[in-house]
Each structure stands twice: as structure tokens, then as C-alpha cells.
Design a protein around this motif. Structure first.
Motif, short mmCIF file in Angstrom:
data_model
loop_
_atom_site.label_atom_id
_atom_site.label_comp_id
_atom_site.label_asym_id
_atom_site.label_seq_id
_atom_site.Cartn_x
_atom_site.Cartn_y
_atom_site.Cartn_z
N GLY A 23 -8.03 53.99 -27.50
CA GLY A 23 -8.03 52.66 -28.10
C GLY A 23 -7.44 51.62 -27.17
N ALA A 24 -6.33 51.95 -26.51
CA ALA A 24 -5.69 51.00 -25.60
C ALA A 24 -6.60 50.66 -24.43
N THR A 25 -7.31 51.67 -23.91
CA THR A 25 -8.22 51.42 -22.79
C THR A 25 -9.38 50.52 -23.22
N LEU A 26 -9.98 50.81 -24.39
CA LEU A 26 -11.07 49.96 -24.86
C LEU A 26 -10.61 48.53 -25.09
N ALA A 27 -9.41 48.37 -25.67
CA ALA A 27 -8.89 47.02 -25.89
C ALA A 27 -8.66 46.29 -24.57
N ARG A 28 -8.13 47.00 -23.62
CA ARG A 28 -7.88 46.39 -22.30
C ARG A 28 -9.18 45.97 -21.64
N LEU A 29 -10.20 46.84 -21.71
CA LEU A 29 -11.48 46.51 -21.09
C LEU A 29 -12.16 45.34 -21.81
N ARG A 30 -12.12 45.36 -23.13
CA ARG A 30 -12.75 44.26 -23.88
C ARG A 30 -12.06 42.94 -23.56
N GLN A 31 -10.73 42.98 -23.48
CA GLN A 31 -10.00 41.75 -23.18
C GLN A 31 -10.17 41.30 -21.73
N ARG A 32 -10.67 42.19 -20.86
CA ARG A 32 -10.98 41.82 -19.48
C ARG A 32 -12.45 41.41 -19.31
N GLY A 33 -13.19 41.34 -20.42
CA GLY A 33 -14.56 40.84 -20.35
C GLY A 33 -15.63 41.89 -20.25
N PHE A 34 -15.29 43.17 -20.35
CA PHE A 34 -16.31 44.21 -20.30
C PHE A 34 -17.05 44.29 -21.64
N PRO A 35 -18.32 44.73 -21.63
CA PRO A 35 -19.14 44.73 -22.86
C PRO A 35 -18.78 45.87 -23.80
N VAL A 36 -17.61 45.80 -24.40
CA VAL A 36 -17.14 46.79 -25.37
C VAL A 36 -17.54 46.32 -26.77
N PRO A 37 -18.22 47.13 -27.57
CA PRO A 37 -18.65 46.70 -28.91
C PRO A 37 -17.47 46.31 -29.81
N ASP A 38 -17.79 45.49 -30.82
CA ASP A 38 -16.77 45.07 -31.80
C ASP A 38 -16.14 46.30 -32.46
N GLY A 39 -14.86 46.14 -32.81
CA GLY A 39 -14.21 47.23 -33.51
C GLY A 39 -12.73 46.98 -33.71
N ALA A 40 -12.07 47.97 -34.27
CA ALA A 40 -10.64 47.89 -34.54
C ALA A 40 -10.04 49.29 -34.36
N VAL A 41 -8.70 49.33 -34.37
CA VAL A 41 -8.01 50.60 -34.20
C VAL A 41 -7.03 50.79 -35.36
N VAL A 42 -7.16 51.92 -36.03
CA VAL A 42 -6.15 52.33 -37.01
C VAL A 42 -4.98 52.88 -36.19
N THR A 43 -3.83 52.25 -36.27
CA THR A 43 -2.73 52.56 -35.36
C THR A 43 -2.03 53.87 -35.71
N THR A 44 -1.13 54.27 -34.85
CA THR A 44 -0.37 55.50 -35.04
C THR A 44 0.57 55.39 -36.24
N GLU A 45 0.73 54.19 -36.76
CA GLU A 45 1.55 54.03 -37.97
C GLU A 45 0.99 54.86 -39.12
N LEU A 46 -0.36 54.92 -39.23
CA LEU A 46 -0.95 55.72 -40.29
C LEU A 46 -0.62 57.20 -40.08
#
Length: 858
Positions: A23-46
Motif C-alpha cells: 500500500g505504501a509503495t502504491l501510494a508513493r508511486l501514485r503521488q509521484r505521478g505514476f498511473p496507479v488506479p484509484d483506490g484506498a487502503v484499510v490500515t493496520t489499525e483494523l
């Protein structure tokens, strides 16, 4: 309280402790402009909420404490854990957040462990992924992902990689499914050969389930990263038309290269193409790749590197301080012999030597490979493969500025080395009393070592002592090597001449090396045998050593009648206590600090030599050498018999010099170790290091600067360096690697049959025995009739040789273990790739040290 759900665009989503590695890698890539599809992450809190249950906590504790070898029990506990987690419910606030954040539509639900896609381990395929999940089914899919932290394969994977379960957690990535026309994986570097200049793509129709399940074969492409050109395209077996265009392949490789640059290491990128648009579904590091050696100054041409550790018979990783010491030392040796080009490079906690200049000339390369055939045949085979498959790696334009070495340039550039090696040979060959000459050289080494140690001891302050010890190690090259070459080469030339003059008794030449009094390693091993004789005179000591685990010296001191043995043992330590297992790694304790390995050898000797004293063995060895001498003289033609006698005297008289430089060097390494530990104590006392042992995680310059001003160490990430060193220790280093990362396969001229392993015959003879795979010579024992199987050996292993035949993965005819095996008349086969895996513990094997073959009998 941490959030339960984070969009991939949220700044906190790049934190692995919340969103896991994937999840952290996908978020980092998406925020750097790579074509990562829309989505969300259920965190480790769950995961924390779901597993905050006494029953689950008890199961996790049981799994953590379960015996690693009890697979059925571990699987049963893991199954109970998975059921318990899947039976839990998803909180209402998370259900509401999912509904509010994610519109209707099919989703891919993927596990994202907190240790997943780390530099240590990728966990590829170990956790749960579910595709095409509708909104109403998300809760069940999410719980299944959480439960997969305890899948059988994930539990086994963590055990193999020595990763603790207790500290791990799990997040879950929920992403819009891409309706892919084509999908697959793009490796930013070749995962098989390690080549960083080539990317490899696997591609198939649709989402790729058929390829993953094995019901269809993917198309495979090799693409040049420098220009994006397709080097090779293999269409899957079930199709005739390619599924990927060259243009798409080039685009994928460029995206993968950018992802590699962003994440800092080669990546395995999962991708999909829908309506001509590329989507990045996930990226993970290619953990199997060995790091590329780093050389200063960096060169633009392809470089070829050889492992210093394999040449020294100790290929394990060394911590930064030790690595820095050896990198400096090899450059000092280079300068000492007038070689112009810097050739040290480091990778994965190992030191590599740049061979490039010596490979560009066929004449020089041929002689280098011939030499490696003797000392490290797998390396020689790898160089042959390199020259056959990738001639461009050793090609160099002609001309004086090319960096390549032809015969004349080789002679000119290496003349100081050649002069030192051959200049004293004539005098040595004509010496009528080589044994007496060797005694004088031994005293010369002892006096020079004593003087160096006196200068180190005279330095009182830790900084001065550390600097002085390092300086003495460097300047020792002058007195370690110069007396060595003439006698050693004379002994080798004499042995080669004997084999030519009396070919029918060539095997007898090796027997001449048995029981050489002037050999320091033979003396050391003989005195260990005498220690066993002394222990045998005290029943209490003998029983304590052979009954169960090896006792400590303190345990033995508490026994009645142990005084004679302890006096003899302390005498041994006063002479040889500076030696160690893996002693070129200065961070490892010396025998005088931890004598357990020596006591283990004494115990093993007591168990395997009942009724045989060390004197009996010495007499037998000398008798075998004498018989070999008689056979050679009798078989020699009458005109050359006097020459054969002189050659025997030269060979046996000078052969004992082979270990003198290493013996003297080991004394200085022990002094340098003490100086480094004193520096660590000083830095810890001044608050610059959390622990004195952390000094090994610094460089030489950092230690020196820190002793001058402890504040200079304040910004160093000691914990990070420790983690990196632990990762390096788990890597398998290649013998040969290029600056592109390419590791040539070692094609042996004699491929092994199913039950026959080929290596280098290092000590003649044929023995059948039980394989004992030794990974820790400090505690493991080798019994009568056992065959010692190890990745490598060094002087610290020598005492184990007296009880076994020897098979190692590293070495050649002239490395330490081979020489000692021949001296003791023990069959040995070295340079057997994969021996520690192929020869199972307890298997019956036949070791043919004459022909270099190990046969698995049962």
C-alpha cells in the motif's frame, strides 16, 4: 487513534506501518505521478482491532514458540488463527468509510503486510489477493486478507527468512479493477542473470489469471533499457501472435526504469493495459538480485569483478569497518607492486577485485583463467562463459589509452610484482639446506611481527592505538611478502618438476607434504592433538568434554584433576590464541576470547581417536612421506636420481613457508581487533555509540574522526547499518559479476550427473563416509568416518580436518584447506557448487580427491 481507511492520495498513505509495504509503495508511486488506479487502503489499525482478542493472542504466542521443525503443529496453529480472524467482524465505521470513499464497481482486494516488499523479503504470492469483489463483499475479502498473514506459505517464508511474526501487521489495498486487454509483469532488471541493462517482460491476454495458474504460457520479452529496443520476443506456447507491441514494451520498460529510480532498486512491476493506457498495479523489489559492486572512481565501461572473499576462502559478508580495512589493504598491495589502476569495489558486504584490465587481452586472459583453474575453478568457468556469451564485456579498443593489457603492457605494468616473485627463485632452488633457511625466515617473521606489536602497544590513547594498528597492517606488506615468493615458488616448481621427471609416481609428490615440521598450521594442529592426549589422562576432563555440550574453561576448572589439562590449554592459547574462525573478519572473536571451538575439536578428537596418540599420527605421517620419497627416487631414471633427491629436499624443505605470512598477518589482525574494540569502548563511554560492538558498523575514517570529536558520529544511522549488514549476510555472493549486474553461469566442462558432483581434486585419495554439513565449526563436531562438508574453510577450521575427508564449495588446489588436507593425507574436493545443499546431512558419499568427484551413494 490512527485512521481505518486512507485514500492512496493521502499523505499518510505512504507510511508502511499504516498501509503495509504494498500500500505504501502504491501510494508513493501514485503521488509521484505514476498511473496507479484509484483506490484506498484499510490500515493496520483494523488488524490491530481484529486481533485484539485473548484467544487470537494465545494462538499467536503459540505460533511464535512452536518448534520450527514441527511443520504439522505450526500449520494447525496457523489454520486456527486464520479461522479466528475470518470469524471476526468489520467495524461499522469502516463499512461506512468504504461506502463513502469507493463507488460501486468491481475491486481488487490485496493484502499489504508491514514487512512486505521490503529490501529483506518481497513476500511475493504469499498473501491473499481477490479480484472482482463487489462492494457488498468487501468485508469478507478484507478479513480473508488479514487472515492470510498466517497462511502456511507465509509462515514458512518468514521462518526461512528469520522474520519474527509477533511484530508484523497487515493492511489491505482496495483498488478499482482494470478491465485489462493485456497484463503482466515487467522486471526492471533481468531476474535470472542480474543484468541491469536488460528488462524482462511477461505478458498475457486479459488479467493474466491463466498465466498465474499455469494453464497458459505468457509471452516473454527481453528489452534493452538503454534504447528500448526489443532484443528477443518469445510468444507463448498456446498462441501464434504476440500480445504486446514493441511500442508498448518500450513504454513499459521506461515506466519500470522510472519506478526503479523512484524506489531506489530494481523492481518487479505488475501492470495492465486497457484501451491503450498503462496502469501500474503494484511494484516490489527484486530481492534475489545481488548488488552491483561500487567502484571509485566509477568507470563508464563495463567492468568485471572477482570476489576477494572466494579467493581467500571466506565469502561471508563483513561489517563496514572490516570491509573498509580490507579495501584499503588491497589498494596498498596494488600500489606496493606498482600496479596503476585502482581495483577495489564493494557490494553486499563483500570486497571485489576489478579484473577488467587483465581480461581485454586474450593472452593475459588465458593465463589468468589458467591460474583460476588451479585456485578457483568455478570462477574460471564463469569467466569462460562471460567471454563466450558476452564478449563485449571484455572487449576494449586497441591502443595505449584503452586500459587493456597486452603481453608487453602486462610485463611492464606488473614487472615489480614479477621481479619480487621470481627474483629469488634461482637462489632458493640452489639452496642445499632449505629447511634451515626456512627456520631463518620464520625467525624473521616472528621478529618483524614482535616489533610491529611493540609499536602498537606503545600507543596508549585509543585513537593513537587504532591508527598505529592500521598503519602497521599496511606497512606489513613490505615484510610479509618479500621473503615468501622465492621459497614458495621454488617448492611448487620442484613439485611440478618431480611430476614430470617421475610421472608414474606423480601422486607420491603430494605425500611429500605430510608431517612437515616447519609448517605452522601442522604445529598448531599437532599441539591440539597433544591436548587431547593430556585430556585423556584426566577421566573427569575427558568425560566433561565428550558428554553433551562442550563445557567452558570455567566448567573444566571446577573439576578435580583438571590442572594439567588447563595448564597445557593455556599454553596453547598463549601461542595460538590470536587465531580465529574466519579470521580475516576482524570483528570475529579470537580463540583467546572464546576458546569454545578449540575445546570442541579436543572433544571430537577424544571421540574419534580412542587408543591413538598424536605421536602415533606424527610417526605415521612422516613414514608416509618417507615412503613417498623412496618411491620417487627408486622410480627415477638413474641419470636424474640426484636431481630428484635435490628437488624432494627443496619441495619438502620450503613447502612449510606457505602459511607463515598468513600466520604473521593473523597476529596483526588480532591487534587491530583489540584496537578497534578499545575505540568502541571509548566512543560508547563518550556517548557517541549505543554499544561498543557498533564500532564495526563505522568506517575507518568515522572511527578516527569520532575519537577526535564524538559529535561527528551524531548523524549516523547505526540501526540502519545493522539491518543492512544483516541483509548482506543472507545474500549469496557470486564469484564473478559485472558492473551491469550480470552474473555468468558456471558451466563446468564436466557436468554433474544426478548422483555425482564435480569440483577440483585438491588432495588425492578415495574415501567413503557420512556427510556432516558444518555451518558452525565453533560448536559442531565431526566424528570418525565423517566427511566434512562446508561452504568454505579457513585456518580456523584446520583442526577439524584430522578426522574427516573434506568437501567445500569454495577453494582451489592452492587454498589453505587444500594444502592442509594434502598435508594430512585426507582426500579433499573443493569448488563444488551447491555442495552444502546437494549433500544432505547423514547421506553416504564417496569422495574422490584425485579426480575431483563426490558421489552420493545413499
Amino acid at each position: 487513534m490512527p485512521p481505518l481507511l486512507l485514500a492512496l492520495d493521502a499523505p499518510l498513505a505512504t507510511e508502511p506501518s499504516l498501509t503495509g509495504g504494498k500500500g505504501a509503495t502504491l501510494a508513493r508511486l501514485r503521488q509521484r505521478g505514476f498511473p496507479v488506479p484509484d483506490g484506498a487502503v484499510v490500515t493496520t489499525e483494523l488488524f490491530d482491532r481484529v486481533t485484539d482478542d485473548p484467544a487470537i493472542e494465545r494462538l499467536r504466542d503459540r505460533l511464535e514458540r512452536a518448534d520450527e521443525d514441527d511443520t504439522p503443529a505450526r500449520r494447525a496453529i496457523a489454520a486456527d488463527l486464520r479461522r479466528a480472524i475470518r470469524d471476526r467482524s468489520v467495524p461499522a465505521d469502516l463499512r461506512d468509510a468504504l461506502t463513502a470513499t469507493l463507488p460501486d464497481g468491481p475491486y481488487a482486494v490485496r493484502s499489504s503486510g508491514t514487512s512486505e516488499d521490503s529490501p529483506d523479503a518481497s513476500f511475493a504470492g504469499q498473501y491473499e489477493t481477490t479480484l472482482g469483489v463487489a462492494g457488498g463483499d468487501l468485508a469478507g475479502a478484507i478479513l480473508a486478507c488479514l487472515a492470510s498473514l498466517f497462511s502456511d506459505r507465509a509462515v514458512a517464508y518468514r521462518a526461512r527468512n528469520d522474520l519474527a511474526t509477533a511484530a508484523l501487521s497487515m493492511a489491505v489495498v482496495v483498488q478499482r479493477v482494470v478491465d485489462a486487454d493485456v497484463s503482466g509483469i515487467c522486471f526492471s532488471a533481468d531476474p535470472l542473470t542480474g543484468t541491469r541493462s536488460v528488462s524482462v517482460i511477461d505478458a498475457g491476454r486479459g488479467l493474466g489469471e491463466a498465466q498465474v495458474s499455469g494453464t497458459a504460457t505468457a509471452d516473454t520479452l527481453r528489452v534493452d533499457r538503454t534504447d528500448g529496443s526489443v532484443l528477443a520476443y518469445h510468444v507463448g506456447a498456446d498462441r501464434t501472435d504476440p500480445v504486446l507491441t514493441d511500442r508498448d514494451a518500450t513504454a513499459l520498460v521506461r515506466i519500470a526504469a522510472r519506478i526503479e529510480d523512484t524506489l531506489g532498486r530494481p523492481q518487479d512491476v505488475e501492470w495492465a493495459i486497457a484501451d491503450g493506457e498503462i496502469a501500474v498495479l503494484q511494484a516490489r523489489p527484486i530481492t534475489a538480485l545481488y548488488p552491483v559492486p561500487e567502484r571509485e572512481p566509477p568507470g563508464g565501461d563495463v567492468r568485471v569483478y572477482y570476489s576477494f572473499g572466494h579467493r581467500q576462502g571466506m565469502p561471508e559478508a563483513m561489517p563496514p569497518l572490516v570491509l573498509d580495512i580490507w579495501e584499503t589493504e588491497v589498494e596498498f598491495v596494488r600500489e606496493h607492486f606498482g600496479l596503476a589502476e585502482r581495483f577495489g569495489a564493494t557490494a553486499g558486504g563483500r570486497l571485489y577485485i576489478d579484473l577488467t584490465a587483465y581480461l581485454t587481452s586474450p593472452w593475459v586472459r588465458d593465463r589468468l583463467v589458467r591460474n583460476l583453474d588451479i585456485v578457483d575453478r568455478p570462477a574460471a568457468n564463469a569467466l569462460r562463459t562471460l567471454s563466450e556469451d558476452h564478449p563485449e564485456a571484455i572487449a576494449s579498443p586497441a591502443g595505449p589509452g584503452s586500459g587493456g593489457l597486452g603481453p608487453l603492457r602486462t610485463l611492464r605494468s606488473t614487472w615489480p610484482l614479477l621481479r619480487a616473485m621470481v627474483g629469488s627463485i634461482p637462489g632458493s632452488m640452489l639452496d642445499s639446506t632449505p629447511a634451515a633457511t626456512l627456520d631463518g625466515i620464520r625467525r624473521q617473521y616472528t621478529d618483524a611481527g614482535d616489533a610491529a606489536i611493540e609499536r602498537i602497544d606503545a600507543a596508549e590513547a585509543p585513537a593513537e592505538r587504532f591508527t598505529t594498528a592500521g598503519r602497521e597492517l599496511e606497512s606489513a606488506i613490505d615484510w610479509l611478502l618479500d621473503p615468501f615468493y622465492g621459497p614458495l615458488l621454488s617448492a611448487m616448481l620442484a613439485g611440478a618438476a618431480l611430476r614430470r621427471l617421475v610421472p608414474e609416481e606423480a601422486d607420491s609428490v603430494d605425500a611429500l607434504a605430510l608431517g612437515i615440521e616447519g609448517d605452522v598450521v601442522y604445529r598448531m594442529t599437532r599441539q591440539l592433538g597433544e591436548l587431547a592426549d593430556v585430556a585423556r589422562e584426566s577421566p573427569a576432563v575427558a568425560t566433561a568434554l565428550t558428554d553433551g555440550d562442550t563445557p567452558s574453561r570455567a566448567d573444566l576448572a571446577a573439576l578435580d584433576g583438571s590442572e594439567a589439562f588447563l595448564d597445557a590449554f593455556d599454553g596453547f592459547l598463549s601461542t595460538y590464541g590470536f587465531r580465529a574462525i574466519g579470521e580475516i573478519d576482524v570483528s570475529r572473536p579470537r580463540y583467546r576470547e572464546d576458546p569454545t571451538p578449540l575445546l570442541t575439536v579436543v572433544a571430537s578428537t577424544l571421540e574419534t581417536r580412542a587408543g591413538t596418540t598424536q605421536n602415533d599420527i606424527d610417526v605415521a605421517l612422516r613414514a608416509r612421506a618417507g615412503a613417498a620419497e623412496t618411491r620417487l627416487i627408486r622410480a627415477a631414471p638413474a641419470p636424474v636420481a640426484p636431481l630428484v633427491r635435490r628437488l624432494i629436499r627443496t619441495h619438502r624443505g620450503y613447502l612449510g613457508i606457505r602459511e607463515l605470512p598468513k600466520f604473521a598477518l593473523a597476529r596483526l589482525l588480532a591487534e587491530l581487533r583489540e584496537a578497534a574494540l578499545a575505540a568502541g569502548d571509548e566512543l560508547t563511554g563518550r556517548g557517541a555509540l549505543p554499544d561498543a560492538g557498533d564500532v564495526w558498523l563505522l568506517t575507518v575514517a568515522e572511527v578516527t574522526q569520532g575519537l577526535s570529536d564524538p559529535r561527528t558520529l551524531s548523524g549516523i544511522d547505526i540501526a540502519g547499518r545493522r539491518r543492512e549488514f544483516e541483509r548482506d549476510r543472507r545474500l549469496t555472493p557470486p564469484r564473478i559479476i559485472t558492473s551491469t549486474g550480470y552474473v555468468p553461469p558456471q558451466r563446468d566442462s564436466e557436468p554433474a550427473a544426478d548422483r555425482r558432483l564435480h569440483g577440483t581434486g585438491a588432495a588425492p585419495g578415495v574415501v567413503e563416509g557420512t556427510a556432516t554439513v558444518v555451518t558452525d565449526p565453533r560448536t559442531q563436531r565431526v566424528g570418525r568416518g565423517d566427511v566434512l562438508v562446508a561452504a568454505y574453510t579457513d585456518p580456523g577450521w584446520t583442526p577439524l580436518f584430522v578426522n574427516a575427508a573434506v568437501v567445500t564449495e569454495v577453494g582451489g588446489r592452492l587454498t589453505h584447506g587444500s594444502l592442509v588436507a594434502r598435508e594430512y593425507g585426507i582426500p579433499a574436493v573443493v569448488a563444488v557448487d551447491g555442495a552444502t545443499e546437494a549433500l544432505a546431512e547423514g547421506s553416504r558419499v564417496r569422495v574422490d580427491g584425485t579426480n575431483g568427484v563426490v558421489e552420493i551413494l545413499e
